[in-house]
Scaffold this motif. Sequence first.
Motif, PDB file in Angstrom:
ATOM      1  N   GLY A   1       0.800  -1.222   0.000  1.00 57.71           N
ATOM      2  CA  GLY A   1       0.000   0.000   0.000  1.00 57.71           C
ATOM      3  C   GLY A   1       0.827   1.262   0.000  1.00 57.71           C
ATOM      4  N   LYS A   2       1.965   1.249   0.681  1.00 57.38           N
ATOM      5  CA  LYS A   2       2.779   2.462   0.767  1.00 57.38           C
ATOM      6  C   LYS A   2       3.415   2.819  -0.573  1.00 57.38           C
TER       7      LYS A   2
ATOM      8  N   ALA B   1      -4.338   9.027  -3.531  1.00 64.30           N
ATOM      9  CA  ALA B   1      -4.116  10.446  -3.251  1.00 64.30           C
ATOM     10  C   ALA B   1      -3.885  11.227  -4.542  1.00 64.30           C
ATOM     11  N   ARG B   2      -3.078  10.698  -5.436  1.00 59.59           N
ATOM     12  CA  ARG B   2      -2.807  11.398  -6.698  1.00 59.59           C
ATOM     13  C   ARG B   2      -4.057  11.528  -7.545  1.00 59.59           C
TER      14      ARG B   2
ATOM     15  N   LEU C   1      -7.809  16.028  -0.075  1.00 55.21           N
ATOM     16  CA  LEU C   1      -7.377  14.774   0.525  1.00 55.21           C
ATOM     17  C   LEU C   1      -7.957  14.608   1.922  1.00 55.21           C
ATOM     18  N   PRO C   2      -8.460  13.410   2.244  1.00 52.82           N
ATOM     19  CA  PRO C   2      -8.822  13.119   3.636  1.00 52.82           C
ATOM     20  C   PRO C   2      -7.559  13.077   4.482  1.00 52.82           C
ATOM     21  N   SER C   3      -7.698  13.282   5.768  1.00 53.25           N
ATOM     22  CA  SER C   3      -6.528  13.369   6.642  1.00 53.25           C
ATOM     23  C   SER C   3      -5.681  12.095   6.592  1.00 53.25           C
TER      24      SER C   3
ATOM     25  N   LEU D   1      -0.207  13.386   3.952  1.00 51.59           N
ATOM     26  CA  LEU D   1       0.968  13.073   4.756  1.00 51.59           C
ATOM     27  C   LEU D   1       1.904  14.261   4.929  1.00 51.59           C
ATOM     28  N   PHE D   2       1.566  15.406   4.361  1.00 54.23           N
ATOM     29  CA  PHE D   2       2.470  16.554   4.423  1.00 54.23           C
ATOM     30  C   PHE D   2       2.736  16.957   5.875  1.00 54.23           C
ATOM     31  N   GLY D   3       4.010  17.063   6.208  1.00 58.28           N
ATOM     32  CA  GLY D   3       4.390  17.506   7.542  1.00 58.28           C
ATOM     33  C   GLY D   3       4.352  16.434   8.612  1.00 58.28           C
ATOM     34  N   LYS D   4       3.905  15.233   8.245  1.00 59.71           N
ATOM     35  CA  LYS D   4       3.827  14.154   9.235  1.00 59.71           C
ATOM     36  C   LYS D   4       5.197  13.481   9.392  1.00 59.71           C
ATOM     37  N   LYS D   5       5.533  13.158  10.609  1.00 62.81           N
ATOM     38  CA  LYS D   5       6.728  12.376  10.872  1.00 62.81           C
ATOM     39  C   LYS D   5       6.435  10.911  10.540  1.00 62.81           C
ATOM     40  N   PRO D   6       7.464  10.113  10.244  1.00 62.28           N
ATOM     41  CA  PRO D   6       7.218   8.718   9.833  1.00 62.28           C
ATOM     42  C   PRO D   6       6.321   7.952  10.790  1.00 62.28           C
ATOM     43  N   TRP D   7       6.480   8.153  12.082  1.00 64.06           N
ATOM     44  CA  TRP D   7       5.665   7.415  13.052  1.00 64.06           C
ATOM     45  C   TRP D   7       4.255   7.980  13.193  1.00 64.06           C
TER      46      TRP D   7
END
Length: 237
Positions: free
Chosen positions: A118-119, A127-128, A137-139, A143-149
Amino acid sequence: MLHRIILEDLLFLDIETVPEQETYDKLEDIQKELWEQKSKYQRKDEFTAEAFYDRAGIWAEFGKIICISVGFFSRKDTVRNFRVTSYHGEEMQILKDFKLLLDTHFNAAKYLLCAHNGKEFDFPYIARRMLIHGIDLPSKLDLFGKKPWEVPHLDTMELWKFGDYKHYTSLKLMAHVLGIASPKEDIDGSMVRDVYYKEKDLDRIVRYCELDVITTAQIFLRLRNDELLEETEIKRV
């Protein structure tokens, strides 16, 4: 670690995609030029851009989504169920309906999306295509600004890698080695384009997509050493 995840907090999903146009000759000239550039690194000198177009569905810039199937666990007292449903038809409506599902039922921070590969494929592809159609985009996909975890995504293929980033394992192979009975699929991914455009049998593709969602859930259960789903526990809605 996987046992810390509550099964009811997972939304399993799979998508099926095809080239946006049925044949290469239906592309505009600028699309043909861009497709030739985009596909060159993979086809090299073995195929012309036209001959390679039957694989265009794997790129979000040249493909489209024809089905998103989802599955989730529910429990009442000691009874466990796995509910499966699908969104199919026109891509714009598929994406709007899927976004509504995420925004209304799986928006809380505790919920995670889970898919096989999926990743690398399903999550970015959805998303694209949403952005191409002008859909916010739904939350769970922004992924903008999100840390990997902080990324709310699980990938059964990534879980199987155990840090080996060179390793690719198909859903079918992983199910086999983990002792999960293969679903009775009458098509595979390479056949989806022809079944959609030539046979025009979308229902057949939807069934195939739903089986992959069920298999992904079974693999996740095996990775936790949980009991596999029985057929009586699977509910199609």
